[in-house]
Design an enzyme around this catalytic site. Structure first.
Site, PDB file in Angstrom:
ATOM      1  N   HIS A 368     -87.327  -6.974-123.630  1.00 48.90           N
ATOM      2  CA  HIS A 368     -87.460  -5.563-123.249  1.00 48.90           C
ATOM      3  C   HIS A 368     -88.853  -5.182-122.781  1.00 48.90           C
ATOM      4  O   HIS A 368     -89.138  -3.999-122.623  1.00 48.90           O
ATOM      5  CB  HIS A 368     -87.110  -4.651-124.423  1.00 48.90           C
ATOM      6  N   LYS A 559     -90.668  11.057-123.531  1.00 52.70           N
ATOM      7  CA  LYS A 559     -90.580   9.627-123.849  1.00 52.70           C
ATOM      8  C   LYS A 559     -91.746   9.314-124.771  1.00 52.70           C
ATOM      9  O   LYS A 559     -92.608  10.182-124.986  1.00 52.70           O
ATOM     10  CB  LYS A 559     -90.680   8.790-122.571  1.00 52.70           C
ATOM     11  N   ARG A 560     -91.804   8.081-125.330  1.00 49.22           N
ATOM     12  CA  ARG A 560     -92.967   7.730-126.124  1.00 49.22           C
ATOM     13  C   ARG A 560     -94.238   7.932-125.303  1.00 49.22           C
ATOM     14  O   ARG A 560     -94.219   7.789-124.077  1.00 49.22           O
ATOM     15  CB  ARG A 560     -92.860   6.271-126.603  1.00 49.22           C
ATOM     16  N   LYS A 565     -97.077   4.731-119.352  1.00 45.67           N
ATOM     17  CA  LYS A 565     -96.091   5.745-118.920  1.00 45.67           C
ATOM     18  C   LYS A 565     -96.783   6.918-118.206  1.00 45.67           C
ATOM     19  O   LYS A 565     -96.122   7.741-117.588  1.00 45.67           O
ATOM     20  CB  LYS A 565     -95.264   6.232-120.113  1.00 45.67           C
ATOM     21  N   THR A 667     -84.466   4.345-119.698  1.00 49.86           N
ATOM     22  CA  THR A 667     -83.065   4.785-119.776  1.00 49.86           C
ATOM     23  C   THR A 667     -83.017   6.303-119.714  1.00 49.86           C
ATOM     24  O   THR A 667     -82.010   6.884-119.319  1.00 49.86           O
ATOM     25  CB  THR A 667     -82.399   4.289-121.078  1.00 49.86           C
ATOM     26  N   LYS A 671     -80.446   9.206-117.848  1.00 54.11           N
ATOM     27  CA  LYS A 671     -79.883  10.391-118.504  1.00 54.11           C
ATOM     28  C   LYS A 671     -80.178  11.647-117.681  1.00 54.11           C
ATOM     29  O   LYS A 671     -79.309  12.507-117.506  1.00 54.11           O
ATOM     30  CB  LYS A 671     -80.467  10.545-119.925  1.00 54.11           C
TER      31      LYS A 671
HETATM   32  C1  26W Z   1     -93.516  -5.282-132.238  1.00 55.34           C
HETATM   33  C2  26W Z   1     -93.381  -3.852-131.997  1.00 55.34           C
HETATM   34  C3  26W Z   1     -92.461  -3.532-130.888  1.00 55.34           C
HETATM   35  C4  26W Z   1     -91.436  -2.656-131.121  1.00 55.34           C
HETATM   36  C5  26W Z   1     -90.581  -2.310-130.115  1.00 55.34           C
HETATM   37  C6  26W Z   1     -92.627  -4.085-129.636  1.00 55.34           C
HETATM   38  C7  26W Z   1     -91.772  -3.744-128.621  1.00 55.34           C
HETATM   39  C8  26W Z   1     -90.746  -2.855-128.857  1.00 55.34           C
HETATM   40  C9  26W Z   1     -89.782  -2.494-127.771  1.00 55.34           C
HETATM   41  C10 26W Z   1     -89.636  -3.646-126.829  1.00 55.34           C
HETATM   42  C11 26W Z   1     -90.185  -1.246-127.086  1.00 55.34           C
HETATM   43  C12 26W Z   1     -89.082  -0.657-126.268  1.00 55.34           C
HETATM   44  O1  26W Z   1     -88.392   0.220-126.724  1.00 55.34           O
HETATM   45  N1  26W Z   1     -88.937  -1.105-125.015  1.00 55.34           N
HETATM   46  C13 26W Z   1     -88.102  -0.391-124.087  1.00 55.34           C
HETATM   47  O2  26W Z   1     -86.792  -0.911-124.072  1.00 55.34           O
HETATM   48  C14 26W Z   1     -85.941  -0.104-123.284  1.00 55.34           C
HETATM   49  C15 26W Z   1     -84.535  -0.647-123.421  1.00 55.34           C
HETATM   50  O3  26W Z   1     -84.426  -1.853-122.760  1.00 55.34           O
HETATM   51  C16 26W Z   1     -86.416  -0.060-121.850  1.00 55.34           C
HETATM   52  O4  26W Z   1     -85.606   0.823-121.131  1.00 55.34           O
HETATM   53  C17 26W Z   1     -87.868   0.397-121.773  1.00 55.34           C
HETATM   54  O5  26W Z   1     -88.350   0.289-120.450  1.00 55.34           O
HETATM   55  C18 26W Z   1     -88.715  -0.446-122.707  1.00 55.34           C
HETATM   56  O6  26W Z   1     -90.041   0.044-122.753  1.00 55.34           O
END
Ligand code: 26W
Length: 838
Positions: A368, A559-560, A565, A667, A671
């Site tokens: 992701h 969003k975060r 971003k 995503t 929406k």
């Molecule tokens: C280790 C901590 C950590 C926690 C969560 C590292 C990375 C993450 C995720 C990968 C963050 C995340 O939510 N990524 C998002 O995933 C979505 C679903 O695929 C994408 O639409 C977003 O672009 C992406 O940033």
């Protein structure tokens, strides 16, 4: 246990009519909640309604389980450290088609379903996109009747609750279970034991073969908490099983018998911390030991559960992958590769190669993120201490893997270092992405661009080594929550013209294409948007006391908060707009309300400073009487799923402005477009595919492309050139520098300016600024032509078919999991007749 045929299942068969629902609600107020049903009070009635709805799901769920069992269908296990379901009440009611009767039932008790629904606390067991994706996927698995299970952790505290104090983010704990959770079934009678620590020892088994065992461990128990997920109007119900940590009984007893009562209790508290809290970082891996323990805790319990379910039905292990597909949601559960190998070798006594074959054919991994700092690695010393046997197995996996690399790339020792699962310098660490790639049959990115960049930039040698392994499955969103439920006005308008088929076949929205040219339809479309804007306006007034102009353009970025971003780019443009207004209010033709929402990771200093900047600018702008009310800035605190449902249907403009090449998919972009917002965005993530679907003329694209960003970073980009060439930008940055928005706290925003001007502008804000500003002016121009705006809004919405999570799940099922949907269940609230074959 002997299997129970579908045909003998006798459902409790509560019927879904209003009167039986009313009866059940009052019965639950009394017997489940111990309250008087008269006079009706909102909270017990909300909870009782939830129980009555849950009753109706249980029947269908048991029935679904029996059908899985009987059909011997292959099953999918979706393993995710995060799920972000939000509220369940309306979602479940809509999916069970109980909307009408629920509204009527509660109305007869004097309540409004919307008000009762607001009493539910969001289940926020995820950070952002990745967690929400997992929840959309469960909804789609249920809708498509795919035999699927979600597995994760039942955190006591989800993503923190965000408040603002003087414009700064303050984190409060999200005690979401405070009032109990009417949706889940806790199963304290079935616990699995999970081992930690200890050491490994070799021994000779009965055939004289050297085997290994893991001994001297500290053990913790995992308790299942089940939440049912109903499919849309199809009688299919799946399960999200979340594990809660419990202290091991034996361990306590030992302490207890030693007379150390307090020690025993302390130990219990210690064990149960494993599932206490969700880590609030959405990109940077902090590498904390507790996080590794969480990952293993959930993986171990999940595999015990999977093997319990399947072991007795398979003739030999090599057929296991014909019955089970396991999807790893990012690397977070990737210790599963080592765990499954351990179970196959140490417990089932398979040979290495045989076990490895079963393992690889079972797993698939979704990546992701391209951000290097988000790729998880664990210090080998830590992993070796917490999971000593897994460390040995990982080293053995790596030995076999590197032999393959050597064979494939003779003489390329540099590649050995690059591809190895073990990173040697500056410290020995385990690269979880490498473990997941090597241990899976398929790896996927989440948008076409992201998957291509994964192949070209991040893992090119893996592509050569494993041709065809790295692929794309573009993300999607569930139209049930994100249109049917969140935007009832628009859903009704659509259904009125093309029927309700779009709810499960989002492509059918295209049938509305001829309506684009119908002025009455456009008028009706505009009216829905207006009502949604009024609804949001009321919410904002309640929450912030700020009055907004309903005819202003609602410009939204939720969003975060993250540098890539680029909320900072947005607010810098807003400041320049403010400057234009201060000089000449008539120069700005379109009044705007700019909404921001999102959480910053608690340790992410730069992101928190962006929140403070937005709030400081808002404070000045919103109180400036000289600008004719043409600009308002609203930072909505505690952005979450239920808030998104209020904001998104009201948006005119969707800000999707990440630095190209950095947002894996997004995503939220989907929406907003589905709800008729126009997108202003870069060619990043799924924006590229949204543009393909809606047409280049119906989206506002600006900025550098991914390749251009890379090139500019290589060749050196001078942010000062942008500063000097653009007077409006320069004026804005100078105001920030000169503490225009923060006279009380001079200097606080210097770090932001520093990263832009002295730190090389890594995220290309200044490089993209001029194009962004020009594109925002094109937005204003179009907004003045409301008819043309509406036309494009409709075109956006009706072309989102590709971004239904039903399409994504269909792709996974066919191309990766090789699972078939079950045929439509007969059980649709009606009892199958005894002996009837389902
Ligand atoms: C280790 C901590 C950590 C926690 C969560 C590292 C990375 C993450 C995720 C990968 C963050 C995340 O939510 N990524 C998002 O995933 C979505 C679903 O695929 C994408 O639409 C977003 O672009 C992406 O940033």
């Amino acid at each position: 246990m002997p299997s129970r045929p579908v045909s003998t299942y006798k459902p409790l068969c509560q019927s879904d009519d209003k009167d039986s629902l009313k009866n059940d609600i009052q019965r639950h107020v009394i017997s489940s909640l111990g309250n008087d049903y008269d006079p009706p009070r909102p909270y017990p009635y909300y909870k009782a309604l939830a129980y009555a709805v849950r009753d109706r799901m249980v029947d269908r769920w048991i029935y679904t389980q029996r059908r899985y069992h009987e059909s011997k269908a292959k099953r999918v296990y979706y393993l995710s450290l995060e799920f972000l379901p939000g509220r369940f009440l309306k979602n479940n009611i809509y999916n069970l088609n109980m909307d009408q009767c629920s509204r009527q039932a509660v109305a007869e008790f004097g309540f409004d379903l919307e008000d009762l629904s607001e009493l539910e606390w969001d289940a926020g067991l995820g950070n952002g996109g990745l967690g929400r994706l997992a929840s959309c996927f469960l909804d789609s698995m249920a809708a498509l009747q795919i035999p699927g299970h979600g597995y994760g952790i039942r955190y006591d505290y989800g993503i923190f609750f965000q408040t603002l104090s003087n414009g700064h983010q303050i984190e409060k704990c999200d005690n979401w279970l405070r009032n109990g959770n009417p949706w889940e079934f806790e199963r304290p009678e079935n616990l699995y034991e999970v081992q930690f620590g200890g050491h490994t020892e070799a021994y000779q088994d009965e055939n004289g073969k050297t085997s290994f065992r893991w001994v001297g461990t500290d053990n913790i128990m995992a308790m299942a908490c089940d939440t049912l997920i109903p499919g849309y109007d199809n009688g299919h119900v799946i399960n999200m099983r979340l594990w809660a940590a419990k202290s091991s009984r034996e361990f306590n007893l030992e302490f207890f018998n030693m007379g150390n009562y307090v020690g025993a209790v302390e130990d219990r508290i210690h064990s149960e911390t494993i599932s206490k809290v969700l880590y609030p970082n959405d990109s940077v891996d902090q590498g904390r030991e507790l996080r590794l323990r969480q990952q293993y805790f959930f993986v171990s319990a999940t595999f015990q559960d999977i093997l319990r379910r399947h072991k007795k039905h398979i003739a030999c292990w090599s057929e296991f992958p014909d019955h089970v597909a396991v999807q790893l949601n990012d690397t977070h559960p990737s210790i599963a590769v080592a765990e499954f190998m351990r179970l196959l070798i140490d417990q089932e006594h398979l040979e290495w190669n045989e076990a490895w074959d079963v393992c690889v054919r079972t797993f698939a991994y979704t990546n992701h993120t391209l951000l290097p700092e988000a790729l998880e690695t664990w210090p080998a010393a830590l992993l070796g201490r917490v999971l000593p046997r897994h460390m040995e197995i990982i080293l053995e996996i790596n030995r076999h893997f590197l032999a393959k690399v050597r064979q494939h790339f003779p003489g390329r020792d540099d590649l050995l270092e690059k591809l190895s699962i073990i990173q040697e310098h500056p410290e020995r660490r385990v690269r979880m992405a490498h473990l997941a790639i090597v241990g899976s049959h398929t790896v996927n990115g989440v948008s076409a661009l992201h998957s291509r960049l994964l192949q070209e930039r991040v893992f090119p040698e893996f592509v050569e080594l494993f041709p065809g392994k790295i692929r794309n499955v573009t993300n999607g969103i569930t139209p049930r929550r994100w249109l049917l439920q969140a935007n009832p006005g628009l859903a009704a308008l659509i259904s009125q013209h093309i029927g309700t088929g779009w709810i499960t076949h989002l492509d059918e929205m295209k049938k509305l294409a001829p309506m684009v040219d119908d002025p009455a339809f456009r008028e009706a479309w505009r009216k829905v948007k207006k009502e949604n804007k009024q609804r949001l306006l009321r919410y904002v007034l309640r929450k912030t006391g700020i009055n907004i102009d309903e005819s202003s353009l609602f410009d939204v970025q939720v969003k975060r908060i993250h540098e890539y971003k680029r909320q900072l780019l947005n607010i810098i443009y807003v400041i320049s707009l403010y400057n234009r207004l201060r000089k000449d209010p008539s120069s700005v033709t379109v009044p705007r309300t700019v909404f921001f929402g999102g959480k910053a990771a608690p340790s992410y200093v730069a992101a928190k400073l962006v929140i403070k900047l937005i709030n400081s600018v808002a404070e000045v702008v919103n109180n400036d009487q000289s600008i004719d009310n043409k600009l308002k800035i609203i930072f909505l605190s505690n952005y979450c799923v239920s808030q998104a449902e209020k904001i998104i249907p009201a948006a005119d403009l969707s800000e999707q402005i990440s630095t190209a090449g950095m947002e894996a998919s997004g995503t939220g972009n989907m929406k907003f477009a589905l709800n008729g917002a126009l997108t202003i965005g870069t060619l990043d993530g799924a924006n590229v595919e949204i543009m393909e679907e809606v047409g280049r003329d119906n989206i506002f694209i600006f900025g550098l492309k991914a390749e251009e960003v890379a090139e500019k970073r290589r060749s050196g980009h001078n942010p000062w050139d942008c500063y000097h060439q653009n007077p409006a930008l320069r004026e804005t940055l100078d105001m920030i520098r000169d503490n225009f928005f923060n006279p009380e706290e001079p200097g606080i925003f210097q770090p932001l300016l520093h990263s832009l001007l002295e730190g090389g502008d890594h995220y290309m804000l200044l490089a993209d600024y001029a194009d962004y500003a020009a594109t925002q002016e094109a937005v204003d121009k179009l907004y003045l032509d409301q008819d043309e705006w509406t036309r494009r809004s409709i075109i956006n919405s009706i072309n989102m078919g590709k971004f239904s999570s039903d399409r994504s799940i269909g792709d996974y099922a066919r191309d990766i999991w090789k699972v078939e949907p079950l045929s439509r269940a007969d059980f649709n609230g009606n009892c199958p007749l005894p002996g009837e074959d389902a």
